[in-house]
Design a protein around this motif. Sequence first.
Motif, PDB file in Angstrom:
ATOM      1  N   GLU A   1       0.826  -1.205   0.000  1.00  0.00           N
ATOM      2  CA  GLU A   1       0.000   0.000   0.000  1.00  0.00           C
ATOM      3  C   GLU A   1       0.862   1.258   0.000  1.00  0.00           C
ATOM      4  O   GLU A   1       0.564   2.242  -0.693  1.00  0.00           O
ATOM      5  CB  GLU A   1      -0.933   0.005   1.211  1.00  0.00           C
TER       6      GLU A   1
ATOM      7  N   THR B   1      -7.966   2.735  -3.152  1.00  0.00           N
ATOM      8  CA  THR B   1      -9.200   2.097  -2.706  1.00  0.00           C
ATOM      9  C   THR B   1      -8.911   0.606  -2.546  1.00  0.00           C
ATOM     10  O   THR B   1      -7.848   0.113  -2.946  1.00  0.00           O
ATOM     11  CB  THR B   1     -10.312   2.284  -3.746  1.00  0.00           C
ATOM     12  N   ARG B   2      -9.860  -0.127  -1.997  1.00  0.00           N
ATOM     13  CA  ARG B   2      -9.659  -1.570  -1.836  1.00  0.00           C
ATOM     14  C   ARG B   2      -9.412  -2.237  -3.191  1.00  0.00           C
ATOM     15  O   ARG B   2      -8.516  -3.066  -3.333  1.00  0.00           O
ATOM     16  CB  ARG B   2     -10.870  -2.191  -1.144  1.00  0.00           C
ATOM     17  N   THR B   3     -10.200  -1.860  -4.188  1.00  0.00           N
ATOM     18  CA  THR B   3     -10.040  -2.455  -5.527  1.00  0.00           C
ATOM     19  C   THR B   3      -8.692  -2.091  -6.131  1.00  0.00           C
ATOM     20  O   THR B   3      -7.999  -2.945  -6.701  1.00  0.00           O
ATOM     21  CB  THR B   3     -11.166  -1.977  -6.457  1.00  0.00           C
ATOM     22  N   GLU B   4      -8.297  -0.829  -6.000  1.00  0.00           N
ATOM     23  CA  GLU B   4      -7.001  -0.396  -6.538  1.00  0.00           C
ATOM     24  C   GLU B   4      -5.852  -1.117  -5.866  1.00  0.00           C
ATOM     25  O   GLU B   4      -4.868  -1.509  -6.522  1.00  0.00           O
ATOM     26  CB  GLU B   4      -6.845   1.116  -6.363  1.00  0.00           C
TER      27      GLU B   4
END
Length: 388
Positions: free
Chosen positions: A46, A58-61
């Motif tokens: 991250e 974001t979570r998806t990214e």
Amino acid sequence: MDTKNIGLRDIEVADTKISDIDGERGKLIYRGYDILDLTKNSTFEETSYLLLNDDLPTRTELEEFKQRLIDARDMPRQMQSNMRNWRKNADPMVMLQAFVVALAGYYDDKGENDEQINYQSAINLISKMPTIVASWERVRTGKDIVDPDPRLSHAANFLNMLVGEKPDAETERIFDICLILHADHTFNASTFAAREVASTGAHMYSAVSAAIGALSGPLHGGANHEVMKMLLEIKSVDNAESWVKERLNRGEKIMGMGHAVYKTYDPRAQVLKELSKRLAKKTGQPWYDITEVVEETTIREMKKQKGIDIYPNVDLYSASLYYMLKIPPDLNTPIFAISRVAGWTSHVIEEKFARAAPKPVLYRPKATYVGKYCGPQGCEYKPIELRQ
């Protein structure tokens, strides 16, 4: 010559949005986020995304980014074969620098000025450099290379490839935090080297190879290796105080103490000290206790002898930490590199595509000539038979 210009100290050469240091307050910021906050809440994957993209994902990214890192972990088999031809006592940093620039021969290096190609090169380097370092350790010690495991995190995968054993959750997290702490540190020598090379229009692999060369120097990245050699020489807590006093009385430097920018405790050292303490308790090894005595004695003696306040830097406690993680001391600087590559690649992309100037600007500092002059027209060239 104005002495403040020696080593470009305090000379502002470019703007950056990537990281910032407040040396007076002991603060390190990545893209606006305090490093201490990131070590508590983030992961290396991250944090790498943050450095490369200027914001948290974001979570998806994040899942997509992690998958791109996993997909890029394998190094070319031809490179592994070549690695086996190297002499086994070669400097690991020399090996790393050579194999990093060689990656350009396997991947598209025709897109020096294409941001997406540079971004993919950054993914390649962040993913493959741990594989290169771990593979070299296996090859030079006569062991089979351990392939990357797509089920493991970035930190766990490296430790598994290095020692052939999956780390437990606590060990994985400790190493993950180490990677976060080393990921960037503004315009240090290696980062500036990467940006200077990038300013010429060279490809990402050349820029990062130059950064590795700068990091290999003992005044930059080699200090944590020197710290571990110091600890191994001290051997026990009982020897530490007298060892430090003897060195200071001879006017020698204690490695891992003091920093060119921080005027107080290096925030990275604060975290590493606690991690070293945790790992020492877990393993029963003495290195944390020895290091703590080195720190306390150096602080006390430097204040007494010279009236100087001195504090640990990032190298003091990282040395014992890596040693307890079963990392050979001469791999300390390559470990630094497999983390800092996230910052280097972010700086290369910023240098190439995000500068305020309307087009890329080639770094071209001015030097002051202090050599000889023989006259207005220069020195007279004499044939060799007339020279005394």
